[in-house]
Enzyme design. Sequence first.
Site, PDB file in Angstrom:
ATOM      1  N   ASN A 145     -18.856  13.941  56.388  1.00 31.05           N
ATOM      2  CA  ASN A 145     -18.831  12.600  56.557  1.00 31.05           C
ATOM      3  C   ASN A 145     -19.216  12.040  55.296  1.00 31.05           C
ATOM      4  O   ASN A 145     -20.200  11.900  54.802  1.00 31.05           O
ATOM      5  CB  ASN A 145     -19.803  11.920  57.647  1.00 31.05           C
ATOM      6  CG  ASN A 145     -19.620  10.425  57.817  1.00 31.05           C
ATOM      7  OD1 ASN A 145     -18.801   9.791  57.087  1.00 31.05           O
ATOM      8  ND2 ASN A 145     -20.560   9.821  58.535  1.00 31.05           N
ATOM      9  N   TRP A 146     -18.167  11.678  54.411  1.00 33.39           N
ATOM     10  CA  TRP A 146     -18.480  10.969  53.149  1.00 33.39           C
ATOM     11  C   TRP A 146     -18.794   9.559  53.042  1.00 33.39           C
ATOM     12  O   TRP A 146     -19.142   9.004  52.115  1.00 33.39           O
ATOM     13  CB  TRP A 146     -16.985  11.169  52.555  1.00 33.39           C
ATOM     14  CG  TRP A 146     -16.805  12.713  52.012  1.00 33.39           C
ATOM     15  CD1 TRP A 146     -17.453  13.909  52.157  1.00 33.39           C
ATOM     16  CD2 TRP A 146     -15.475  12.990  51.029  1.00 33.39           C
ATOM     17  NE1 TRP A 146     -16.869  14.871  51.532  1.00 33.39           N
ATOM     18  CE2 TRP A 146     -15.573  14.475  50.890  1.00 33.39           C
ATOM     19  CE3 TRP A 146     -14.507  12.311  50.722  1.00 33.39           C
ATOM     20  CZ2 TRP A 146     -14.602  15.315  50.153  1.00 33.39           C
ATOM     21  CZ3 TRP A 146     -13.514  12.961  49.964  1.00 33.39           C
ATOM     22  CH2 TRP A 146     -13.569  14.463  49.762  1.00 33.39           C
ATOM     23  N   LYS A 147     -18.785   8.836  54.070  1.00 33.65           N
ATOM     24  CA  LYS A 147     -19.446   7.467  54.119  1.00 33.65           C
ATOM     25  C   LYS A 147     -18.475   7.008  53.089  1.00 33.65           C
ATOM     26  O   LYS A 147     -17.141   7.046  53.030  1.00 33.65           O
ATOM     27  CB  LYS A 147     -20.468   7.594  54.216  1.00 33.65           C
ATOM     28  CG  LYS A 147     -21.353   8.181  55.057  1.00 33.65           C
ATOM     29  CD  LYS A 147     -22.855   7.960  55.243  1.00 33.65           C
ATOM     30  CE  LYS A 147     -23.386   8.937  56.523  1.00 33.65           C
ATOM     31  NZ  LYS A 147     -24.823   8.802  56.798  1.00 33.65           N
ATOM     32  N   HIS A 149     -20.332   5.566  64.886  1.00 35.56           N
ATOM     33  CA  HIS A 149     -21.584   6.040  63.937  1.00 35.56           C
ATOM     34  C   HIS A 149     -22.549   4.971  64.152  1.00 35.56           C
ATOM     35  O   HIS A 149     -22.415   3.745  64.023  1.00 35.56           O
ATOM     36  CB  HIS A 149     -20.908   6.222  62.464  1.00 35.56           C
ATOM     37  CG  HIS A 149     -21.800   7.025  61.772  1.00 35.56           C
ATOM     38  ND1 HIS A 149     -22.954   6.149  61.122  1.00 35.56           N
ATOM     39  CD2 HIS A 149     -21.989   8.238  61.235  1.00 35.56           C
ATOM     40  CE1 HIS A 149     -23.624   7.124  60.392  1.00 35.56           C
ATOM     41  NE2 HIS A 149     -23.192   8.208  60.608  1.00 35.56           N
ATOM     42  N   GLU A 196     -24.183   3.541  61.715  1.00 36.51           N
ATOM     43  CA  GLU A 196     -24.055   2.705  60.641  1.00 36.51           C
ATOM     44  C   GLU A 196     -23.054   1.435  61.048  1.00 36.51           C
ATOM     45  O   GLU A 196     -23.280   0.511  60.503  1.00 36.51           O
ATOM     46  CB  GLU A 196     -23.822   3.501  59.312  1.00 36.51           C
ATOM     47  CG  GLU A 196     -24.946   4.258  58.768  1.00 36.51           C
ATOM     48  CD  GLU A 196     -24.598   5.262  57.861  1.00 36.51           C
ATOM     49  OE1 GLU A 196     -23.514   5.520  57.452  1.00 36.51           O
ATOM     50  OE2 GLU A 196     -25.420   6.129  57.639  1.00 36.51           O
ATOM     51  N   GLU A 222     -26.534  12.324  66.868  1.00 39.03           N
ATOM     52  CA  GLU A 222     -27.137  11.731  65.806  1.00 39.03           C
ATOM     53  C   GLU A 222     -28.282  11.084  66.018  1.00 39.03           C
ATOM     54  O   GLU A 222     -28.182   9.724  66.155  1.00 39.03           O
ATOM     55  CB  GLU A 222     -26.342  11.143  64.698  1.00 39.03           C
ATOM     56  CG  GLU A 222     -24.903  12.095  64.107  1.00 39.03           C
ATOM     57  CD  GLU A 222     -24.359  11.481  63.231  1.00 39.03           C
ATOM     58  OE1 GLU A 222     -24.511  12.230  62.200  1.00 39.03           O
ATOM     59  OE2 GLU A 222     -24.009  10.382  62.791  1.00 39.03           O
ATOM     60  N   GLY A 245     -30.043  10.305  56.984  1.00 43.46           N
ATOM     61  CA  GLY A 245     -30.377   9.912  55.701  1.00 43.46           C
ATOM     62  C   GLY A 245     -31.967   9.862  55.622  1.00 43.46           C
ATOM     63  O   GLY A 245     -32.515   9.230  54.922  1.00 43.46           O
ATOM     64  N   SER A 264     -29.602  14.588  58.452  1.00 42.64           N
ATOM     65  CA  SER A 264     -30.319  15.596  57.309  1.00 42.64           C
ATOM     66  C   SER A 264     -30.276  16.877  57.447  1.00 42.64           C
ATOM     67  O   SER A 264     -31.205  17.692  57.309  1.00 42.64           O
ATOM     68  CB  SER A 264     -31.899  15.168  57.384  1.00 42.64           C
ATOM     69  OG  SER A 264     -32.135  13.550  57.243  1.00 42.64           O
ATOM     70  N   GLY A 277     -23.637  14.298  56.322  1.00 45.67           N
ATOM     71  CA  GLY A 277     -23.295  13.179  55.210  1.00 45.67           C
ATOM     72  C   GLY A 277     -23.939  13.425  54.024  1.00 45.67           C
ATOM     73  O   GLY A 277     -22.996  14.267  53.256  1.00 45.67           O
TER      74      GLY A 277
HETATM   75  P1  PGA Z   1     -27.057  12.503  56.437  1.00 36.82           P
HETATM   76  O1  PGA Z   1     -26.130  11.660  57.299  1.00 36.82           O
HETATM   77  O2  PGA Z   1     -26.533  14.092  56.710  1.00 36.82           O
HETATM   78  O3  PGA Z   1     -27.052  12.107  55.080  1.00 36.82           O
HETATM   79  O4  PGA Z   1     -28.423  12.530  57.119  1.00 36.82           O
HETATM   80  C1  PGA Z   1     -25.508  12.141  58.536  1.00 36.82           C
HETATM   81  C2  PGA Z   1     -24.615  11.118  59.062  1.00 36.82           C
HETATM   82  O5  PGA Z   1     -24.804   9.907  58.985  1.00 36.82           O
HETATM   83  O6  PGA Z   1     -23.652  11.442  59.700  1.00 36.82           O
END
Ligand code: PGA
Length: 255
Positions: free
Chosen positions: A15-17, A99, A101, A169, A175, A214, A235
């Site tokens: 997931n490159w966001k 997600h 976010e 998640e 994060g 993470s 991520g």
């Molecule tokens: P992260 O993000 O691996 O940077 O914790 C995971 C995600 O939000 O899918």
Amino acid sequence: MKNTINQKKKLIIANWKMNPDSEKSAKELALSIKKSASRLSGVDVVICPPYVFIGSIFSKSKVKIGAQDISFEDKGSHTGEVSATQVASLGANFVIIGHSERRKKGEAEGDIAKKVLKAVATGLTPIVCVGEDVHDEEGKYLEIVRAQILSALILLKKTEVWKVVIAYEPVWAIGATRAMSSYDLHQMSLYIRKVLADEYGKIAVGIPVIYGGSVDATNAAEIVYQGEVDGLLVGRESLSGENFGALLRAVNNKI
Ligand code: PGA
């Protein structure tokens, strides 16, 4: 009926966001990930870039492409939205939906359910994200996760629920500096499978349950094999070809 996702392989989703900054960097990163993935037979890899890079990184390769969201509308006057059909027309097979976010920015459960329905109707595999904000001691998180799963799948016909992927998640682990422990994750993966089985019966048996939050090359294999999940949603560590390659090898080689 069987899930089209290879049950024996682990599903690893990048997931490159909102990264990277340019098309050139996106192409380079995708190439590096494709090279790593091409040498590994135990993992299925999906890259979810920002919409604008889907077309430029898609190629007929082992690595599949997904979007990070879709509109639940079909077409028309929806400024800034991107439809499932548009995403599919660029070669994408997957889409992340719900997600945390996006939920934080106000995405409602009802909209998530409509997006899941639209993805399935368009032939995209929805990666449905669920997860509690706090892993509270009273165990309220169990009901929260259950309610999120059932609400996201509510518009699907019961005969179609096998077409989704559930990405657990826990929001507190995204994060963050540490992932959920593989022991706690094991409890959750069993619980999520029970929620699915209780609600949908046998048809839900093959639904992949993956973990995100993470994950890096040092904890990935333990999380997958001790946590007993079918894959990972990654991520930050998917933004370095080198780190992501190491993570893929760790899961592939179970180290
Ligand atoms: P992260 O993000 O691996 O940077 O914790 C995971 C995600 O939000 O899918």
